[in-house]
Design a protein around this motif. Sequence first.
Motif, mmCIF file in Angstrom:
data_model
loop_
_atom_site.group_PDB
_atom_site.id
_atom_site.type_symbol
_atom_site.label_atom_id
_atom_site.label_comp_id
_atom_site.label_asym_id
_atom_site.label_seq_id
_atom_site.Cartn_x
_atom_site.Cartn_y
_atom_site.Cartn_z
ATOM 1 N N TRP A 348 -28.514 -21.258 -17.034
ATOM 2 C CA TRP A 348 -27.650 -20.291 -16.561
ATOM 3 C C TRP A 348 -27.617 -20.294 -15.274
ATOM 4 O O TRP A 348 -28.434 -19.905 -14.408
ATOM 5 C CB TRP A 348 -27.815 -19.053 -17.186
ATOM 6 N N LEU A 349 -26.220 -20.502 -14.742
ATOM 7 C CA LEU A 349 -25.799 -20.434 -13.290
ATOM 8 C C LEU A 349 -24.946 -19.320 -13.026
ATOM 9 O O LEU A 349 -23.579 -19.293 -13.623
ATOM 10 C CB LEU A 349 -25.284 -21.654 -12.637
ATOM 11 N N VAL A 350 -25.479 -18.323 -12.220
ATOM 12 C CA VAL A 350 -24.537 -16.874 -12.246
ATOM 13 C C VAL A 350 -23.822 -17.265 -10.767
ATOM 14 O O VAL A 350 -24.583 -17.326 -9.817
ATOM 15 C CB VAL A 350 -25.505 -15.870 -12.291
ATOM 16 N N THR A 351 -22.440 -17.011 -10.585
ATOM 17 C CA THR A 351 -22.060 -17.177 -9.459
ATOM 18 C C THR A 351 -22.345 -16.002 -8.464
ATOM 19 O O THR A 351 -22.660 -14.683 -8.718
ATOM 20 C CB THR A 351 -20.552 -16.840 -9.494
ATOM 21 N N ALA A 352 -22.510 -16.265 -7.304
ATOM 22 C CA ALA A 352 -22.619 -15.204 -6.227
ATOM 23 C C ALA A 352 -21.505 -14.912 -5.409
ATOM 24 O O ALA A 352 -20.601 -15.907 -4.862
ATOM 25 C CB ALA A 352 -23.721 -16.024 -5.205
ATOM 26 N N ASN A 353 -21.536 -13.657 -4.993
ATOM 27 C CA ASN A 353 -20.510 -13.163 -3.902
ATOM 28 C C ASN A 353 -21.086 -12.181 -2.732
ATOM 29 O O ASN A 353 -20.139 -11.842 -2.003
ATOM 30 C CB ASN A 353 -19.263 -12.452 -4.798
ATOM 31 N N GLY A 354 -22.404 -11.961 -2.944
ATOM 32 C CA GLY A 354 -22.619 -10.700 -1.855
ATOM 33 C C GLY A 354 -23.524 -11.334 -0.802
ATOM 34 O O GLY A 354 -24.190 -10.274 -0.210
ATOM 35 N N GLY A 355 -23.857 -12.570 -0.536
ATOM 36 C CA GLY A 355 -24.628 -12.970 0.556
ATOM 37 C C GLY A 355 -25.936 -13.075 0.331
ATOM 38 O O GLY A 355 -26.492 -12.655 -0.929
ATOM 39 N N ASP A 356 -26.967 -13.300 1.471
ATOM 40 C CA ASP A 356 -28.310 -13.172 1.412
ATOM 41 C C ASP A 356 -29.028 -11.973 1.091
ATOM 42 O O ASP A 356 -28.149 -10.762 0.773
ATOM 43 C CB ASP A 356 -29.023 -13.991 2.311
ATOM 44 N N PHE A 357 -30.156 -11.880 0.835
ATOM 45 C CA PHE A 357 -30.715 -10.636 0.293
ATOM 46 C C PHE A 357 -30.787 -9.275 1.471
ATOM 47 O O PHE A 357 -30.323 -8.164 1.105
ATOM 48 C CB PHE A 357 -32.676 -10.897 0.597
ATOM 49 N N ASP A 358 -30.718 -9.611 2.640
ATOM 50 C CA ASP A 358 -30.477 -8.439 3.924
ATOM 51 C C ASP A 358 -28.816 -8.166 3.764
ATOM 52 O O ASP A 358 -28.760 -7.000 4.008
ATOM 53 C CB ASP A 358 -30.650 -9.548 5.261
#
Length: 447
Positions: A348-358
């Motif tokens: 499963w590939l979940v879309t990202a919208n929030g940038g890196d960990f920091d």
Amino acid sequence: MSESNSLLEQVDQVKTRVAKVLELAKSLGADGAEVAMSRQQGLSVSTRLGDVENVEFTNDGALGITVYQDGRKGSASTADLSEAALAKSVQAAVDIAKYTSVDDCAGLADKELLAMDPLDLDLYHPHEMSTDQAIAIAKECEDAGLGFDKRITNSDGATLASFEGFKVYGNSHGQLVGYPSSRHSLSCVMIASDGDDMQRDYAYTVNRDFAGLVDGKTIGEQASEEVLSRLNSHKLSTAKVPVMFRADIANTIFGHFIAANSGGNLYRKSSFLVDALGQEIFPEFLSIHERPHLAKALASSPFDSEGVKTTDRDIIVNGQLQSYLLTSYSARKLGLSTTGHAGGIHNWLVTANGGDFDAMLKQLGTGLLVTELMGQGVNVVNGDYSRGAAGFWVENGKIAYPVSEITIAGNLKDMFKGLVAVGSDTDMKGSIRTGSLLIDEMQVAGN
């Protein structure tokens, strides 16, 4: 190369046995039959405080036979592949079928859905390694962790595992398929002390290809960094706060979604996602794409455990539920078609919208970062969620101090809808590729 050839030869030998079992089942009156066999062989070594604690050689597997007769089902299994043992198992399955209830939904997957000529997904990367070489890698890993900081006072050891195996599946629709695969891993568990405080944490790496593992020194040091960051943890006062699940445990949230969205729970009406197809389950920014055919990936498979061909599938699109997770049986119970999920999900590939960990920490602002979960207080019937947790208190986007002995609680329906962001810090070590998850609010219970 010789080991590689021997495993591939085993696949062909087992296919021959499976074909004979299917013929025998037919001769005994079965109107349908399926046979599956998996085998795993390999080496696992563990060291602790410089000593070899465990060396284990594995070579095991079993063949399972299921027959269908006039709507009745019978199953048996054997680890003995001699002709006499196979004949006995088939007879046992046929005898069992005589006493089971008729079930119109039981039976093989529909023929047109089967993978008759499965894809090669590059899942097999055997690695020749002596026991001494494996021990040396585990020791290097543990030594790196123990020597990292004087506050590292003990170890639960390092473990190197290297396995290869195969799956073979055949049925009376004429399908007879199989493929080899490999899996290698290295893990390390460190214990740190500071005064009366003692903490334990770990790091690990896993890959189909041994060359893709992170080196032992790095894993040992990562385990030490993890455990040192948890020393002198605080408790929290009870409050409702934003909660961020770090990427390496964020997959557990989607794991609960999988359980609620699985056919078995749906047709039994024991899920909060009953009749939810087409509904908005997550925020509009989130989509989940299933990609079963990624080369070398840990959850890739050309067919499911019923022989059904796996296909690219969109599970969530713009927050809306597009597909249940169905086997042939659960699909028939629901009047639908199998989705190829007998045996689990596939990448499963979940879309990202929030940038890196920091960037995710900045968006969290002030709240809780969860890095460990304990207990199993999740109810997929109504969505209630309550688990023990540990992690870090974050203030103004910066980690302030570690926290432990807390409980986080909410309801999965609210948690899914309350997702604010998914990070780009994607964890690749499992079947769900997701970054950190930020949820707008959860109940945190501490002091």
